[in-house]
Write a protein that holds these residues in place. Structure first.
Motif, PDB file in Angstrom:
ATOM      1  N   VAL A 184     100.743  35.437 -35.387  1.00 51.59           N
ATOM      2  CA  VAL A 184     101.718  34.189 -35.414  1.00 51.59           C
ATOM      3  C   VAL A 184     101.831  34.103 -36.942  1.00 51.59           C
ATOM      4  O   VAL A 184     100.974  33.345 -37.660  1.00 51.59           O
ATOM      5  CB  VAL A 184     101.287  32.866 -34.681  1.00 51.59           C
ATOM      6  CG1 VAL A 184     102.098  31.802 -35.055  1.00 51.59           C
ATOM      7  CG2 VAL A 184     101.046  33.323 -33.218  1.00 51.59           C
ATOM      8  N   ALA A 215     106.561  27.755 -38.165  1.00 50.57           N
ATOM      9  CA  ALA A 215     105.605  28.975 -37.395  1.00 50.57           C
ATOM     10  C   ALA A 215     106.555  29.670 -36.430  1.00 50.57           C
ATOM     11  O   ALA A 215     107.113  29.114 -35.486  1.00 50.57           O
ATOM     12  CB  ALA A 215     104.534  27.934 -36.827  1.00 50.57           C
ATOM     13  N   LYS A 242      96.099  27.465 -28.285  1.00 50.94           N
ATOM     14  CA  LYS A 242      97.221  26.662 -28.402  1.00 50.94           C
ATOM     15  C   LYS A 242      97.159  25.230 -28.619  1.00 50.94           C
ATOM     16  O   LYS A 242      97.741  24.580 -29.434  1.00 50.94           O
ATOM     17  CB  LYS A 242      97.865  26.919 -27.002  1.00 50.94           C
ATOM     18  CG  LYS A 242      99.229  26.048 -26.927  1.00 50.94           C
ATOM     19  CD  LYS A 242     100.097  26.379 -25.429  1.00 50.94           C
ATOM     20  CE  LYS A 242      99.479  25.712 -24.390  1.00 50.94           C
ATOM     21  NZ  LYS A 242     100.398  25.784 -23.182  1.00 50.94           N
ATOM     22  N   MET A 265     106.229  31.304 -33.134  1.00 54.32           N
ATOM     23  CA  MET A 265     105.209  31.032 -32.106  1.00 54.32           C
ATOM     24  C   MET A 265     105.098  32.461 -31.183  1.00 54.32           C
ATOM     25  O   MET A 265     104.141  32.400 -30.576  1.00 54.32           O
ATOM     26  CB  MET A 265     105.548  29.766 -31.356  1.00 54.32           C
ATOM     27  CG  MET A 265     105.429  28.568 -32.004  1.00 54.32           C
ATOM     28  SD  MET A 265     104.008  28.354 -33.044  1.00 54.32           S
ATOM     29  CE  MET A 265     102.693  28.026 -31.506  1.00 54.32           C
ATOM     30  N   LEU A 278     108.297  24.632 -35.040  1.00 58.22           N
ATOM     31  CA  LEU A 278     107.896  25.719 -34.345  1.00 58.22           C
ATOM     32  C   LEU A 278     109.099  26.499 -33.922  1.00 58.22           C
ATOM     33  O   LEU A 278     109.858  25.773 -33.033  1.00 58.22           O
ATOM     34  CB  LEU A 278     107.167  25.012 -33.042  1.00 58.22           C
ATOM     35  CG  LEU A 278     105.926  24.191 -33.530  1.00 58.22           C
ATOM     36  CD1 LEU A 278     105.231  23.789 -32.183  1.00 58.22           C
ATOM     37  CD2 LEU A 278     104.993  24.806 -34.412  1.00 58.22           C
ATOM     38  N   VAL A 298      96.406  25.083 -32.494  1.00 54.85           N
ATOM     39  CA  VAL A 298      97.592  25.180 -33.405  1.00 54.85           C
ATOM     40  C   VAL A 298      98.602  24.010 -33.174  1.00 54.85           C
ATOM     41  O   VAL A 298      99.109  23.535 -34.013  1.00 54.85           O
ATOM     42  CB  VAL A 298      98.404  26.487 -32.687  1.00 54.85           C
ATOM     43  CG1 VAL A 298      99.796  26.518 -33.385  1.00 54.85           C
ATOM     44  CG2 VAL A 298      97.755  27.696 -33.213  1.00 54.85           C
ATOM     45  N   ALA A 339      99.839  21.541 -35.653  1.00 53.13           N
ATOM     46  CA  ALA A 339     101.662  21.339 -36.071  1.00 53.13           C
ATOM     47  C   ALA A 339     101.598  19.935 -35.844  1.00 53.13           C
ATOM     48  O   ALA A 339     102.711  19.302 -36.474  1.00 53.13           O
ATOM     49  CB  ALA A 339     102.157  22.180 -34.726  1.00 53.13           C
ATOM     50  N   LEU A 374     103.416  30.390 -27.704  1.00 52.73           N
ATOM     51  CA  LEU A 374     104.248  29.224 -27.179  1.00 52.73           C
ATOM     52  C   LEU A 374     105.615  29.669 -26.900  1.00 52.73           C
ATOM     53  O   LEU A 374     106.655  29.540 -27.782  1.00 52.73           O
ATOM     54  CB  LEU A 374     104.165  27.978 -28.181  1.00 52.73           C
ATOM     55  CG  LEU A 374     104.783  26.691 -27.597  1.00 52.73           C
ATOM     56  CD1 LEU A 374     103.880  25.924 -26.420  1.00 52.73           C
ATOM     57  CD2 LEU A 374     105.418  25.893 -28.564  1.00 52.73           C
TER      58      LEU A 374
END
Length: 282
Positions: free
Chosen positions: A195, A206, A237, A208, A251, A240, A244, A212
């Motif tokens: 990622v 990011a 997840k 993903m 994202l 991260v 975030a 995600l």
């Protein structure tokens, strides 16, 4: 540095597979299914213009598979990678670097093209292709669960061309990938998926990948049935998404057909969606 999203077309996957143990009565409110329980997903890529280099992150399913294969995934839409590149004034020959988050066919299939006489050639002849040794080894000797996602025609020609290089660690991003400030390695979806994080317009951006896939997957239990280690995905997840939310990341969503990008926020129920928008709106 300038960053663009590139649309390469749409496809369909089974909704139950995409949401794992979450009941259809819950996920279909977020991503509607057709009569065959199939949901529409994007294959969105990222193009980064930086310091004379042109970095492509993932490249969709490609166009070399036969009609039977394509029919399984109901490929549709008017966008292709080449069309999206041309809109920005580029061709595949202009790409200098291709970063492959992982080697599942819907992320790397556009890496290789089939010529009119049936030969397999690099789609980006002037580019260096970037993976990592652990994931590459995982993909070329696949387990039975993922074997249908790792197609040799998408992978082996890259190595045979001599254009393949490996990223050794998250702390050692090659200079050629200067736009990438950090790489998060995730092992829940598949071995050592990458990622990438970029600094863009004062924000952390990011891409993903399948950590995600869409905004609908933000709640922690919403983990794909495709993941080889779902409990590890849940942990990765969570880590991260907390970062975030803390740092107000943007994202970029590779598979969300409705939303290019999102932000998340802390709530009493955990990290949840804050906003959705197009990357060009930043």
């Amino acid at each position: 540095m300038t960053v663009h999203t590139l649309d390469t077309g749409l496809f369909k996957l089974d909704g139950g597979a995409m949401f794992g143990v979450v009941p259809k009565s819950m996920w279909q409110k977020l991503v509607p299914a057709d009569t065959n329980n199939m949901c529409t997903w994007a294959m969105r890529c990222l193009l980064v213009e930086d310091n004379g280099r042109l970095l492509l992150i993932d490249n969709g399913i490609g166009e070399k598979q036969d009609d039977k294969f394509r029919g399984h995934f109901y490929l549709h839409g008017d966008d292709t990678l080449e069309k999206s590149l041309r809109r920005l004034g580029y061709t595949s020959a202009d790409i200098t670097d291709v970063l492959l988050t992982h080697l599942h066919f819907d992320h790397c299939g556009g890496s290789v093209v089939r010529t009119a006489v049936g030969q397999l050639e690099l789609a980006f002849p002037n580019a260096t292709y970037w993976s990592n040794q652990s994931h590459w080894d995982w993909a070329v000797t696949p387990n039975a669960r993922e074997k249908a996602s790792f197609l040799k025609e998408n992978i082996l020609p890259i190595q045979e061309s001599g254009h393949l290089r490996f990223i050794e660690s998250a702390a050692d991003v090659p200079a050629e990938l200067g736009a990438v400030r950090e790489i998060i390695f995730a092992d829940g979806h598949t071995e050592k998926m990458m990622v990438p994080l970029l600094d863009y317009k004062g924000r952390k951006l990011a891409f993903m990948a399948d950590l995600l896939p869409s905004a609908a997957h933000i709640p922690l239990p919403y983990v794909m049935g495709y993941d080889v280690r779902p409990l590890q995905t849940l942990t990765e997840k969570e880590q991260v998404l907390r970062r975030a939310a803390d740092e107000n990341w943007v994202l970029v969503l590779e598979h969300d057909a409705a939303h290019e990008c999102c932000t998340v926020q802390h709530t009493e129920k955990g990290v949840r969606l804050a906003d959705t928008f197009k990357l060009s709106e930043l």
